[in-house]
Design a protein around this motif. Structure first.
Motif, short mmCIF file in Angstrom:
data_model
loop_
_atom_site.label_atom_id
_atom_site.label_comp_id
_atom_site.label_asym_id
_atom_site.label_seq_id
_atom_site.Cartn_x
_atom_site.Cartn_y
_atom_site.Cartn_z
N ARG A 85 0.86 -1.08 0.00
CA ARG A 85 -0.11 0.07 0.00
C ARG A 85 0.79 1.29 -0.01
O ARG A 85 0.54 2.25 -0.31
CB ARG A 85 -0.94 -0.04 1.05
CG ARG A 85 -1.90 -0.85 1.04
CD ARG A 85 -2.93 -0.90 2.35
NE ARG A 85 -3.87 -2.10 2.21
CZ ARG A 85 -3.90 -3.05 2.84
NH1 ARG A 85 -2.96 -3.06 4.05
NH2 ARG A 85 -4.70 -4.09 2.81
N ASP A 88 4.39 3.44 -4.80
CA ASP A 88 3.39 3.88 -5.75
C ASP A 88 3.13 2.65 -6.95
O ASP A 88 3.79 1.57 -6.73
CB ASP A 88 4.22 4.82 -6.44
CG ASP A 88 5.41 4.75 -7.21
OD1 ASP A 88 5.83 3.67 -7.50
OD2 ASP A 88 6.44 5.45 -6.84
N ASP A 89 2.34 2.85 -7.98
CA ASP A 89 1.76 1.81 -8.89
C ASP A 89 3.06 1.28 -9.70
O ASP A 89 3.07 -0.04 -9.93
CB ASP A 89 0.69 2.48 -9.88
CG ASP A 89 -0.46 2.68 -9.21
OD1 ASP A 89 -0.78 1.82 -8.13
OD2 ASP A 89 -1.36 3.42 -9.91
N GLU A 90 3.95 2.05 -9.84
CA GLU A 90 5.18 1.83 -10.79
C GLU A 90 6.09 0.96 -10.19
O GLU A 90 6.52 0.00 -10.40
CB GLU A 90 5.95 3.05 -11.28
CG GLU A 90 6.69 2.72 -12.39
CD GLU A 90 6.20 2.34 -13.59
OE1 GLU A 90 6.84 1.56 -14.43
OE2 GLU A 90 4.94 2.50 -13.93
N ARG A 92 4.98 -0.85 -7.53
CA ARG A 92 4.18 -1.96 -6.84
C ARG A 92 4.38 -3.13 -8.17
O ARG A 92 4.16 -4.08 -7.71
CB ARG A 92 3.01 -1.66 -6.57
CG ARG A 92 2.28 -2.62 -5.77
CD ARG A 92 0.68 -2.17 -5.56
NE ARG A 92 0.60 -0.98 -4.88
CZ ARG A 92 0.26 0.04 -5.38
NH1 ARG A 92 -0.19 0.23 -6.56
NH2 ARG A 92 0.12 1.25 -4.60
N ARG A 93 4.19 -2.79 -9.49
CA ARG A 93 3.81 -3.86 -10.43
C ARG A 93 4.81 -4.93 -10.03
O ARG A 93 4.44 -6.04 -10.28
CB ARG A 93 4.00 -3.13 -11.75
CG ARG A 93 2.57 -2.43 -12.07
CD ARG A 93 2.74 -2.05 -13.85
NE ARG A 93 1.69 -1.16 -13.75
CZ ARG A 93 1.39 0.14 -13.70
NH1 ARG A 93 2.85 0.72 -13.44
NH2 ARG A 93 0.53 0.91 -13.85
N LYS A 118 -7.73 2.51 -4.00
CA LYS A 118 -6.70 2.84 -5.18
C LYS A 118 -5.78 1.68 -5.45
O LYS A 118 -4.96 1.82 -6.51
CB LYS A 118 -6.02 3.88 -4.50
CG LYS A 118 -4.98 3.70 -3.64
CD LYS A 118 -4.14 5.19 -3.17
CE LYS A 118 -3.01 4.82 -2.32
NZ LYS A 118 -2.15 5.79 -2.25
N THR A 119 -5.66 0.54 -4.91
CA THR A 119 -4.95 -0.38 -5.20
C THR A 119 -5.88 -1.60 -5.63
O THR A 119 -6.42 -2.05 -4.86
CB THR A 119 -4.09 -0.89 -3.94
OG1 THR A 119 -3.34 0.31 -3.50
CG2 THR A 119 -2.99 -1.73 -4.46
N LYS A 123 -5.06 -3.77 -11.58
CA LYS A 123 -4.44 -2.39 -11.97
C LYS A 123 -2.85 -2.44 -11.74
O LYS A 123 -2.21 -1.92 -12.66
CB LYS A 123 -4.82 -1.53 -11.10
CG LYS A 123 -4.77 -0.07 -11.57
CD LYS A 123 -4.89 0.93 -10.39
CE LYS A 123 -5.57 2.26 -11.01
NZ LYS A 123 -6.00 2.89 -9.85
N ALA A 124 -2.31 -3.27 -10.78
CA ALA A 124 -0.93 -3.41 -10.41
C ALA A 124 -0.13 -4.14 -11.51
O ALA A 124 0.85 -3.81 -11.93
CB ALA A 124 -0.57 -3.76 -9.18
#
Length: 130
Positions: A85, A88-90, A92-93, A118-119, A123-124
């Motif tokens: 959590r 950030d998305d980048e 986390r992938r 948001k997670t 999406k990840a």
């Protein structure tokens, strides 16, 4: 004579610096050792959160948290969820992809996307939903 002493001192300084840098490198073996230590979960989580480590080491850290036996003071899966959590998305992938795909070393659920709006796993990173 003074030049010789200075050269030896410089050589000693370089050798000590190299030794310190080599000693500071975190390896998968370090992470595997930390699983059973009191401060280990915090160290493992720090590796997962830091972008200075290679993705493979960060993935190993995440999976180590999953493999960790639950303790009264800390649960590895909860630590992993909290760490994911914070990323950030980048970032986390790469960390979440092996966890979502179902690592053979784990049968415990790793990340519940509904815990944070948001997670989401989809999406990840591409992964299967069970």
């Amino acid at each position: 004579m003074n030049l010789h002493v200075r050269s030896l001192r410089n050589l000693f300084t370089v050798l000590c610096s190299v030794a310190l840098l080599a000693a500071c490198a975190v390896t998968q073996d370090d992470i595997d050792t930390w699983i059973g230590t009191v401060r280990g979960p915090g160290k493992i989580k720090a590796v997962l959160l830091s972008d200075r480590y290679a993705d493979e080491l960060r993935i190993h850290a995440g999976l180590a948290l999953v493999r960790m036996e639950p303790r009264s003071e800390v649960d590895g899966v909860s630590e992993l969820q909290n760490a994911l959590r914070q990323l950030d998305d980048e970032s986390r992938r790469p960390a979440i992809s092996p966890c979502c795909s179902g690592s053979p070393s784990s049968t415990r659920p790793v990340f519940r996307p509904s815990a944070s709006p948001k997670t989401s796993c989809a999406k990840a990173a591409p992964c299967s939903t069970r």
